[in-house]
Design a protein around this motif. Structure first.
Motif, mmCIF file in Angstrom:
data_model
loop_
_atom_site.group_PDB
_atom_site.id
_atom_site.type_symbol
_atom_site.label_atom_id
_atom_site.label_comp_id
_atom_site.label_asym_id
_atom_site.label_seq_id
_atom_site.Cartn_x
_atom_site.Cartn_y
_atom_site.Cartn_z
ATOM 1 N N ALA A 173 0.858 -1.194 0.000
ATOM 2 C CA ALA A 173 0.000 0.000 0.000
ATOM 3 C C ALA A 173 0.887 1.236 0.000
ATOM 4 C CB ALA A 173 -0.917 -0.018 1.220
ATOM 5 N N GLY A 174 2.016 1.169 0.695
ATOM 6 C CA GLY A 174 2.980 2.281 0.679
ATOM 7 C C GLY A 174 3.584 2.440 -0.705
ATOM 8 N N VAL A 175 3.961 1.305 -1.300
ATOM 9 C CA VAL A 175 4.569 1.341 -2.637
ATOM 10 C C VAL A 175 3.597 1.972 -3.638
ATOM 11 C CG1 VAL A 175 5.287 -0.145 -4.549
ATOM 12 C CG2 VAL A 175 6.188 -0.549 -2.249
ATOM 13 N N GLU A 176 2.293 1.704 -3.461
ATOM 14 C CA GLU A 176 1.306 2.271 -4.371
ATOM 15 C C GLU A 176 1.289 3.799 -4.268
ATOM 16 O OE1 GLU A 176 -2.570 0.532 -3.875
ATOM 17 O OE2 GLU A 176 -3.144 1.070 -5.929
ATOM 18 N N ARG A 177 1.630 4.317 -3.064
ATOM 19 C CA ARG A 177 1.678 5.778 -2.870
ATOM 20 C C ARG A 177 3.065 6.329 -3.203
ATOM 21 N NH1 ARG A 177 1.665 7.308 2.306
ATOM 22 N NH2 ARG A 177 1.808 5.246 3.263
ATOM 23 N N GLY A 178 4.009 5.440 -3.559
ATOM 24 C CA GLY A 178 5.361 5.916 -3.859
ATOM 25 C C GLY A 178 6.220 6.068 -2.623
ATOM 26 N N VAL A 179 5.916 5.298 -1.587
ATOM 27 C CA VAL A 179 6.665 5.389 -0.333
ATOM 28 C C VAL A 179 7.135 3.992 0.065
ATOM 29 C CG1 VAL A 179 6.520 5.947 2.125
ATOM 30 C CG2 VAL A 179 5.328 7.373 0.453
ATOM 31 N N LEU A 180 8.378 3.884 0.527
ATOM 32 C CA LEU A 180 8.903 2.604 1.017
ATOM 33 C C LEU A 180 8.744 2.574 2.526
ATOM 34 C CD1 LEU A 180 12.087 2.500 -1.231
ATOM 35 C CD2 LEU A 180 10.100 0.988 -1.382
ATOM 36 N N LEU A 181 8.037 1.550 3.018
ATOM 37 C CA LEU A 181 7.761 1.458 4.450
ATOM 38 C C LEU A 181 8.614 0.370 5.097
ATOM 39 C CD1 LEU A 181 3.857 1.742 4.474
ATOM 40 C CD2 LEU A 181 5.531 3.529 4.996
ATOM 41 N N GLY A 182 9.232 0.725 6.198
ATOM 42 C CA GLY A 182 9.990 -0.217 6.993
ATOM 43 C C GLY A 182 9.371 -0.329 8.368
ATOM 44 N N GLY A 183 9.929 -1.219 9.189
ATOM 45 C CA GLY A 183 9.442 -1.358 10.553
ATOM 46 C C GLY A 183 10.612 -1.286 11.528
ATOM 47 N N ARG A 184 10.434 -0.502 12.595
ATOM 48 C CA ARG A 184 11.515 -0.380 13.571
ATOM 49 C C ARG A 184 11.202 -1.250 14.781
ATOM 50 N NH1 ARG A 184 15.190 3.531 14.090
ATOM 51 N NH2 ARG A 184 13.933 5.002 12.896
ATOM 52 N N CYS A 185 12.167 -2.102 15.155
ATOM 53 C CA CYS A 185 11.983 -2.935 16.337
ATOM 54 C C CYS A 185 12.128 -2.065 17.579
ATOM 55 C CB CYS A 185 13.014 -4.058 16.357
ATOM 56 S SG CYS A 185 13.036 -4.972 17.917
ATOM 57 N N PRO A 186 11.101 -2.041 18.427
ATOM 58 C CA PRO A 186 11.174 -1.165 19.600
ATOM 59 C C PRO A 186 12.221 -1.643 20.606
ATOM 60 C CG PRO A 186 9.208 -2.517 19.689
ATOM 61 C CD PRO A 186 9.842 -2.795 18.368
ATOM 62 N N SER A 187 12.665 -2.882 20.485
ATOM 63 C CA SER A 187 13.616 -3.413 21.460
ATOM 64 C C SER A 187 15.053 -3.195 20.989
ATOM 65 C CB SER A 187 13.323 -4.901 21.666
ATOM 66 O OG SER A 187 14.325 -5.492 22.442
ATOM 67 N N CYS A 188 15.403 -3.687 19.779
ATOM 68 C CA CYS A 188 16.795 -3.555 19.337
ATOM 69 C C CYS A 188 17.000 -2.390 18.376
ATOM 70 C CB CYS A 188 17.298 -4.870 18.742
ATOM 71 S SG CYS A 188 16.481 -5.363 17.222
ATOM 72 N N GLN A 189 15.916 -1.697 18.048
ATOM 73 C CA GLN A 189 15.980 -0.460 17.241
ATOM 74 C C GLN A 189 16.349 -0.689 15.777
ATOM 75 O OE1 GLN A 189 14.934 2.560 18.476
ATOM 76 N NE2 GLN A 189 14.355 1.275 20.202
ATOM 77 N N LYS A 190 16.434 -1.933 15.353
ATOM 78 C CA LYS A 190 16.771 -2.170 13.946
ATOM 79 C C LYS A 190 15.569 -1.868 13.043
ATOM 80 C CE LYS A 190 20.771 -5.076 14.020
ATOM 81 N NZ LYS A 190 21.295 -6.441 14.083
ATOM 82 N N VAL A 191 15.873 -1.344 11.868
ATOM 83 C CA VAL A 191 14.807 -1.007 10.923
ATOM 84 C C VAL A 191 14.831 -1.999 9.760
ATOM 85 C CG1 VAL A 191 13.942 0.713 9.298
ATOM 86 C CG2 VAL A 191 14.809 1.428 11.538
ATOM 87 N N TYR A 192 13.702 -2.662 9.560
ATOM 88 C CA TYR A 192 13.594 -3.681 8.509
ATOM 89 C C TYR A 192 12.738 -3.172 7.363
ATOM 90 C CZ TYR A 192 15.414 -6.656 12.157
ATOM 91 O OH TYR A 192 16.199 -7.196 13.138
ATOM 92 N N VAL A 193 13.170 -3.494 6.148
ATOM 93 C CA VAL A 193 12.389 -3.183 4.975
ATOM 94 C C VAL A 193 12.442 -4.405 4.066
ATOM 95 C CG1 VAL A 193 14.315 -2.088 3.734
ATOM 96 C CG2 VAL A 193 11.957 -1.466 3.164
ATOM 97 N N PRO A 194 11.323 -4.878 3.507
ATOM 98 C CA PRO A 194 9.951 -4.374 3.675
ATOM 99 C C PRO A 194 9.456 -4.465 5.133
ATOM 100 C CG PRO A 194 10.099 -6.021 1.910
ATOM 101 C CD PRO A 194 11.373 -6.067 2.653
ATOM 102 N N TYR A 195 8.408 -3.680 5.400
ATOM 103 C CA TYR A 195 7.775 -3.671 6.719
ATOM 104 C C TYR A 195 7.393 -5.084 7.143
ATOM 105 C CZ TYR A 195 4.161 -2.931 10.233
ATOM 106 O OH TYR A 195 3.413 -2.994 11.369
ATOM 107 N N ARG A 196 7.591 -5.409 8.405
ATOM 108 C CA ARG A 196 7.172 -6.711 8.917
ATOM 109 C C ARG A 196 6.622 -6.552 10.316
ATOM 110 N NH1 ARG A 196 11.753 -10.564 8.203
ATOM 111 N NH2 ARG A 196 10.478 -11.791 9.638
#
Ligand SMILES: [Zn+2]
Length: 298
Positions: A173-196
């Protein structure tokens, strides 16, 4: 001494053919061939001779007169490949001469096998007869043999629609808007893409997606020389690109640059298709193209 005169070439030919009788045994064999059956004859000792003979070659005794249908399939016991068939050979394309033990026979029959290539025939290969279209009571009624059918080619086509679930749906849905969405782990702070939805390292649930910029750095890449429906031309470059702000790279095409100029540490930016062409699919990103910024030390 005078040398011998050169030998003159003589041809003996009977126009229309030379008629001869077959005798009862060969006559029966040819009559059966005309009916697309292969028969042997049983000897006094019980063996089945194919082709049938009037006398048992082992003992010299007359055969019994009992005809036994054999085959039609058989097993190759010996074979020799013929690369260039001669005039008079049963086939006009490369073939194998083979000794074939027909099922139920105690002797082997010499015949041609249309195997296609020499790797398709060996001792033990199962073969089946191919009959001439209009049998006439001649030995050529049994045209040749072919290897047993062991495989078929079945056309396969599968068409399906994929419904992206949960996290992938959010990302697309982000890609459809032209945006790449990732997810940040609140514990280790790592950012994953694609969002999970959860951190693959510590298992912690990931909350709201974060927007990542369309810029990043090439970490590794491959130059591909085989065409791919997604790539503009051959050779094309596929690369792992570490988006700015992400901790793991994503795979994408690299374009707008000659393949041999792509390098580790090269700065790139996503090239999106025009908004009116976008769908919820990764094809929205045509490829990543160089930004012109200085390379980054990885
Ligand atoms: Zn984590």
């Amino acid at each position: 001494m005078p040398s011998e005169p050169p030998a003159a070439r003589h041809v003996l030919e009977f126009p229309g053919g030379y008629t001869r009788t077959t005798g009862p045994v060969i006559g029966r064999f040819l009559s059966e061939l005309r009916a697309r059956r292969i028969v042997g004859v049983r000897t006094a000792g019980g063996r089945v001779l194919v082709p049938p003979l009037e006398y048992d070659p082992g003992t010299g005794d007359p055969v019994t007169g009992e005809y036994v249908e054999v085959g039609p399939a058989g097993t190759v016991t010996t074979c020799a490949w013929v690369d260039e068939p001669l005039e008079g050979h049963p086939l006009d394309r490369p073939f194998a001469w083979a000794l074939i033990a027909l099922d139920g026979a105690d002797t082997t029959l010499l015949h041609a096998v249309d195997a296609g290539n020499p790797k398709a025939i060996a001792t033990g290969t199962r073969v089946w007869p191919v009959w001439s279209e209009r049998p006439t009571g001649n030995v050529t009624d049994l045209s040749h043999f072919v290897p047993e059918v062991t495989r078929i080619v079945a056309p396969v086509r599968t068409e399906y629609r994929l419904r992206a679930g949960g996290a992938l749906g959010v990302f697309l849905a982000g890609v459809e808007r032209g945006v790449l969405l990732g997810g940040r782990c609140p514990s280790c702070q790592k950012v994953y893409v694609p969002y999970r939805l959860s951190c693959p390292e510590c298992g912690t649930a990931i909350g709201e997606p974060v927007e990542l910029p369309g810029t990043g750095t090439v970490t590794t890449f491959a130059i591909n020389n085989l065409p791919d429906p997604r790539a503009p031309q051959v050779p094309f470059v596929s690369a792992y690109i570490l988006l700015d702000g992400a901790d793991i790279p994503m795979i994408a095409l690299v374009g707008d640059v000659p393949a041999h100029e792509v390098r580790h540490g090269m700065r790139v930016r996503a090239v999106w298709v025009p908004p009116e062409e976008r769908t919820a699919s990764m094809t929205n990103i045509r490829w990543f193209a160089p930004t012109g910024e200085p390379d980054v030390e990885l």
